[in-house]
Scaffold this motif. Sequence first.
Motif, PDB file in Angstrom:
ATOM      1  N   THR A  60      -6.180   2.407  -4.674  1.00 25.58           N
ATOM      2  CA  THR A  60      -5.097   3.382  -4.734  1.00 25.58           C
ATOM      3  C   THR A  60      -5.527   4.688  -5.388  1.00 25.58           C
ATOM      4  O   THR A  60      -5.139   5.774  -4.952  1.00 25.58           O
ATOM      5  CB  THR A  60      -3.900   2.792  -5.490  1.00 25.58           C
TER       6      THR A  60
ATOM      7  N   SER B 185       0.812  -1.222   0.000  1.00 27.93           N
ATOM      8  CA  SER B 185       0.000   0.000   0.000  1.00 27.93           C
ATOM      9  C   SER B 185       0.843   1.269   0.000  1.00 27.93           C
ATOM     10  O   SER B 185       0.349   2.341   0.346  1.00 27.93           O
ATOM     11  CB  SER B 185      -0.936   0.006   1.223  1.00 27.93           C
TER      12      SER B 185
ATOM     13  N   THR C 258     -11.831   4.876   5.370  1.00 23.88           N
ATOM     14  CA  THR C 258     -11.108   3.614   5.267  1.00 23.88           C
ATOM     15  C   THR C 258     -11.777   2.465   6.012  1.00 23.88           C
ATOM     16  O   THR C 258     -11.732   1.325   5.550  1.00 23.88           O
ATOM     17  CB  THR C 258      -9.669   3.786   5.771  1.00 23.88           C
TER      18      THR C 258
ATOM     19  N   GLY D  95      -6.714   7.523  -3.213  1.00 20.36           N
ATOM     20  CA  GLY D  95      -5.851   8.040  -2.160  1.00 20.36           C
ATOM     21  C   GLY D  95      -5.816   9.551  -2.089  1.00 20.36           C
ATOM     22  O   GLY D  95      -6.007  10.141  -1.021  1.00 20.36           O
TER      23      GLY D  95
ATOM     24  N   THR E 269       2.027   3.148  -2.440  1.00 19.10           N
ATOM     25  CA  THR E 269       1.517   4.187  -3.336  1.00 19.10           C
ATOM     26  C   THR E 269       0.269   4.843  -2.748  1.00 19.10           C
ATOM     27  O   THR E 269       0.089   6.058  -2.827  1.00 19.10           O
ATOM     28  CB  THR E 269       1.189   3.592  -4.715  1.00 19.10           C
ATOM     29  N   LEU E 270      -0.596   4.039  -2.145  1.00 16.63           N
ATOM     30  CA  LEU E 270      -1.798   4.576  -1.500  1.00 16.63           C
ATOM     31  C   LEU E 270      -1.428   5.574  -0.412  1.00 16.63           C
ATOM     32  O   LEU E 270      -2.000   6.673  -0.330  1.00 16.63           O
ATOM     33  CB  LEU E 270      -2.615   3.436  -0.905  1.00 16.63           C
TER      34      LEU E 270
ATOM     35  N   ARG F 124      -6.659  -4.930  -0.392  1.00 17.62           N
ATOM     36  CA  ARG F 124      -6.275  -3.622   0.126  1.00 17.62           C
ATOM     37  C   ARG F 124      -7.510  -2.848   0.572  1.00 17.62           C
ATOM     38  O   ARG F 124      -8.556  -2.922  -0.062  1.00 17.62           O
ATOM     39  CB  ARG F 124      -5.506  -2.833  -0.928  1.00 17.62           C
TER      40      ARG F 124
END
Length: 284
Positions: free
Chosen positions: A160, A94, A181, A163, A96-97, A156
């Motif tokens: 992404t 995660s 989330t 984000g 990049t997220l 996940r």
Amino acid sequence: MPNIACGKPVGAGGVGAVDVVALIGIGLLTGATTVLFGFGGGFVTVPVVVWADAALGADAMQVATATSALVMVVNAGFATAVTPRRVLLALRGSGTLLLLLAAGASAGALATRLAPADVARWGFVAYVALTIADVLLRPGFLHPGSRIEATSDAPRPLPTVLGAPAGAVAAFLGVGGSVMTVPAMRRAGHTMSVATALANPLTLAIALPATAVSLGGAAVPAAADAHLQLVGLIDLRAASALLLGALPVIAILRRRPPRIPDRTYAWAYIGLLVVVTVAMLLSA
């Protein structure tokens, strides 16, 4: 807002001694919500600081949002540090997220400084109200089905691509990222206990850049008249009192987490959102 807060005339010295005691008490609640719901303090902190700094008038929301970010950094960071590694492994891949959440949060924190106070205030109320409707009406939160057994191998928690917008909205309103989330992770198959634990590192990714932006914020003109000392846009006295109450509670609950049935846990999450919405409406 009334003109008297805890026996102290508004504008007669910012956060008074009695207010500090009240903030420490409320800090106990933010510690509990950090561990139990992954909120890091945002949903509780914003209405409380708006009340405590009512002498700032329209600027109180801006200060509350900035102060909330600092409280979330400390609470979410501490909660993440004491979360078992086997739980945190669910966030593998995660990176990049997390970076996009941070980038969005920087933009959201900058936007808070430019937007009228009422936009953030009523945006906060509308955002929480929509979230309540979403988790009640859309499948997957209260009835996650057979995927509820998934934990570290679950998908996940948040796509992404979401984000940056998620980080921007969360930082602009001062709410952290848990209200986005946690429902996403529930629909990915996580139990409430895992979903709320994973919300803390995601909240940290949002709160860190938001706090950095807030520390460099221009002074609030009304602060001098209210005899309130700010660092950037952050009320350090209010933040310190809240953290003084919160951190011991986080340590205790992480060491001895309560056993709550998953369905009851989900309803408690919704109930807290309702309480915070009402509190924000009453502070308007």
